[in-house]
Design a protein around this motif. Structure first.
Motif, PDB file in Angstrom:
ATOM      1  N   ALA A  15      54.356  43.661  58.641  1.00 29.44           N
ATOM      2  CA  ALA A  15      55.073  43.686  59.922  1.00 29.44           C
ATOM      3  C   ALA A  15      55.542  45.095  60.261  1.00 29.44           C
ATOM      4  N   SER A  16      55.811  45.892  59.238  1.00 23.07           N
ATOM      5  CA  SER A  16      56.277  47.269  59.442  1.00 23.07           C
ATOM      6  C   SER A  16      55.153  48.201  59.864  1.00 23.07           C
ATOM      7  N   GLY A  17      53.904  47.705  59.792  1.00 25.25           N
ATOM      8  CA  GLY A  17      52.762  48.548  60.122  1.00 25.25           C
ATOM      9  C   GLY A  17      52.109  49.176  58.900  1.00 25.25           C
ATOM     10  N   ILE A  18      52.740  49.035  57.744  1.00 23.30           N
ATOM     11  CA  ILE A  18      52.194  49.591  56.501  1.00 23.30           C
ATOM     12  C   ILE A  18      50.898  48.881  56.132  1.00 23.30           C
ATOM     13  N   GLY A  48      71.677  32.247  49.937  1.00 23.85           N
ATOM     14  CA  GLY A  48      70.272  32.535  50.166  1.00 23.85           C
ATOM     15  C   GLY A  48      70.071  33.424  51.377  1.00 23.85           C
ATOM     16  N   THR A  49      69.004  34.188  51.358  1.00 23.86           N
ATOM     17  CA  THR A  49      68.618  34.966  52.522  1.00 23.86           C
ATOM     18  C   THR A  49      67.800  34.073  53.445  1.00 23.86           C
ATOM     19  N   SER A  50      67.936  34.299  54.724  1.00 21.46           N
ATOM     20  CA  SER A  50      67.227  33.489  55.711  1.00 21.46           C
ATOM     21  C   SER A  50      65.862  34.096  56.037  1.00 21.46           C
ATOM     22  N   SER A  81      60.995  44.533  48.981  1.00 19.07           N
ATOM     23  CA  SER A  81      60.117  45.697  49.128  1.00 19.07           C
ATOM     24  C   SER A  81      60.993  46.917  49.349  1.00 19.07           C
ATOM     25  N   THR A  82      61.414  47.152  50.598  1.00 22.63           N
ATOM     26  CA  THR A  82      62.287  48.304  50.864  1.00 22.63           C
ATOM     27  C   THR A  82      63.767  47.929  50.774  1.00 22.63           C
ATOM     28  N   ALA A  83      64.073  46.659  50.532  1.00 25.92           N
ATOM     29  CA  ALA A  83      65.439  46.139  50.303  1.00 25.92           C
ATOM     30  C   ALA A  83      66.305  46.088  51.559  1.00 25.92           C
ATOM     31  N   GLY A  84      65.738  46.399  52.713  1.00 24.83           N
ATOM     32  CA  GLY A  84      66.539  46.431  53.939  1.00 24.83           C
ATOM     33  C   GLY A  84      67.160  45.101  54.297  1.00 24.83           C
ATOM     34  N   SER A  85      66.376  44.033  54.285  1.00 25.49           N
ATOM     35  CA  SER A  85      66.892  42.730  54.733  1.00 25.49           C
ATOM     36  C   SER A  85      67.940  42.164  53.792  1.00 25.49           C
ATOM     37  N   ARG A  89      67.870  52.572  48.070  1.00 24.49           N
ATOM     38  CA  ARG A  89      68.793  51.845  48.954  1.00 24.49           C
ATOM     39  C   ARG A  89      69.752  50.967  48.162  1.00 24.49           C
ATOM     40  N   LEU A  90      69.230  50.261  47.174  1.00 22.30           N
ATOM     41  CA  LEU A  90      70.081  49.417  46.338  1.00 22.30           C
ATOM     42  C   LEU A  90      71.121  50.252  45.599  1.00 22.30           C
TER      43      LEU A  90
END
Length: 204
Positions: free
Chosen positions: A28-31, A72-74, A126-130, A162-163
């Protein structure tokens, strides 16, 4: 076979992980990625689901024994948080990606009291953003976030940085390095393709 390799083998067997070094997926990020992971499929296989939920419960007991609530994460983390909370006899809830625009306009669903010790349950990092957005919402609500448990992590440096910056620890059941090893051993990919996977991760 250790837990990391067992979970990796499970993910490969049920085709929750697709490896295509020669024909990359677009995230989704384009990667452009040689790997695509869909951990939702773990819920559809009874034996793999049991491995995953027992594994998550074990991580929480080992690293966060003082946990009082699982969040939980949504949406992908919700079912795993619910099943794991049942195994540990703990309350659970989840955090929406944004506040509702109706009713009580909640972003946190379930009961959460200020000061409660929370563990976030995530399916994939992955990038831990969410997952860090979820941590921030919980902290703003007054929770003490002990850390995160997840099914799989790519181990990307951006995510690790990030973490660390947010002072959040994550413990995953499996990771890209273990999965690449198992994939070569079981004939899913060649040694050269394994090196491509690791190089992809290291270059991000």
């Amino acid at each position: 076979m250790n837990l990391e390799e067992q979970i990796a083998a499970d993910l490969l067997r049920i085709k929750a992980v697709f490896l295509r070094p020669a024909e990359p997926f677009t995230w989704a990020s384009g990667i452009k990625s040689p790997i695509y992971c869909d951990n939702r499929l773990t819920l559809s296989d009874v034996s793999v689901r049991e491995d995953v939920e027992n594994g998550l419960a074990s991580l929480i007991q080992r690293y966060y024994p003082e946990a009082e609530v699982l969040m939980g994460t949504s949406t992908a983390g919700i079912a795993h948080a619910a099943i794991t909370a049942t195994k540990l006899n703990l309350p659970m809830g989840y955090v929406r990606s944004g506040a509702k625009d109706h009713g009580r306009q909640n972003q946190i669903e379930g009961r959460l009291l200020p000061g409660q010790k929370v563990v976030v349950v995530e399916d994939l990092i992955s990038t831990a953003g969410s997952c860090l957005e979820v941590v921030e919402v919980l902290r703003e609500a007054g929770a003490e976030v002990l850390g995160i448990v997840s099914i799989f992590t790519y181990g990307m440096q951006k995510g690790l940085d990030r973490l660390a910056a947010a002072k959040v620890k994550n413990y995953s059941l499996s990771n890209l390095d273990a999965l690449a090893q198992v994939a070569v051993r079981e004939g899913y990919i060649s040694e050269q393709e394994k090196n491509q996977l690791i190089q992809f991760r290291n270059n991000l």
